[in-house]
Design a protein around this motif. Sequence first.
Motif, short mmCIF file in Angstrom:
data_model
loop_
_atom_site.label_atom_id
_atom_site.label_comp_id
_atom_site.label_asym_id
_atom_site.label_seq_id
_atom_site.Cartn_x
_atom_site.Cartn_y
_atom_site.Cartn_z
N PRO A 109 -6.24 -2.60 -10.62
CA PRO A 109 -5.08 -2.04 -9.91
C PRO A 109 -4.00 -1.47 -10.83
O PRO A 109 -3.18 -0.67 -10.40
N ARG A 150 -3.36 5.05 -8.45
CA ARG A 150 -4.01 3.76 -8.69
C ARG A 150 -4.80 3.33 -7.46
O ARG A 150 -4.44 3.68 -6.34
N ILE A 157 -5.45 0.37 -5.13
CA ILE A 157 -4.84 -0.91 -4.76
C ILE A 157 -5.48 -1.37 -3.46
O ILE A 157 -5.38 -0.69 -2.44
N ASP A 158 -6.15 -2.52 -3.50
CA ASP A 158 -6.83 -3.10 -2.34
C ASP A 158 -7.79 -2.11 -1.67
O ASP A 158 -7.83 -1.99 -0.44
N GLY A 159 -8.54 -1.35 -2.47
CA GLY A 159 -9.53 -0.43 -1.95
C GLY A 159 -8.98 0.90 -1.47
O GLY A 159 -9.73 1.75 -1.00
N VAL A 160 -7.67 1.11 -1.58
CA VAL A 160 -7.05 2.37 -1.17
C VAL A 160 -6.44 3.02 -2.40
O VAL A 160 -5.70 2.38 -3.16
#
Length: 153
Positions: free
Chosen positions: A51, A108, A110-113
């Motif tokens: 991330p 970036r 972040i949590d798959g997004v």
Amino acid sequence: MRGLKKQRRIQIILVAFVALGISTALIGYAMRDGINFFRSPSQIVAEPPAPTEVFRIGGLVEEGSLQRGQGETIRFSVTDGGAAVPVTYTGVLPDLFAENQGMVGTGRLIDGVFVAHEILAKHDESYMPREVVDALKEQGVYRHAEGDAPGGT
């Protein structure tokens, strides 16, 4: 006298090497944030980056995925034909940004997004970034448009 000149030359050479080493280290340190690696959606799905890592993603904006939220937040998916990655972006999109068009984003994961802080769209009918063309060719999705130069340039 002769030994003094030789010693002075050696000192100058050593100082030059030390200065060269320090300047190389400073340049590398300054560029560490400016280097963004390109990844296709298939590569991101296969090996998600940390991330904290800033990188570029490229591909086609998936048809039917463009959603405009409240304010300036936009959600869409980018695909290379093999995988799709959801993207969020807050800001004003380029004029030529549209579904089924090439794009490159920087940000970036972040949590798959993919949270983008910059979005670039192709600027005319015959251009697509080389990295995007290569990723689409790997997936067998890329088609040359009429008048399109091979290789994306």
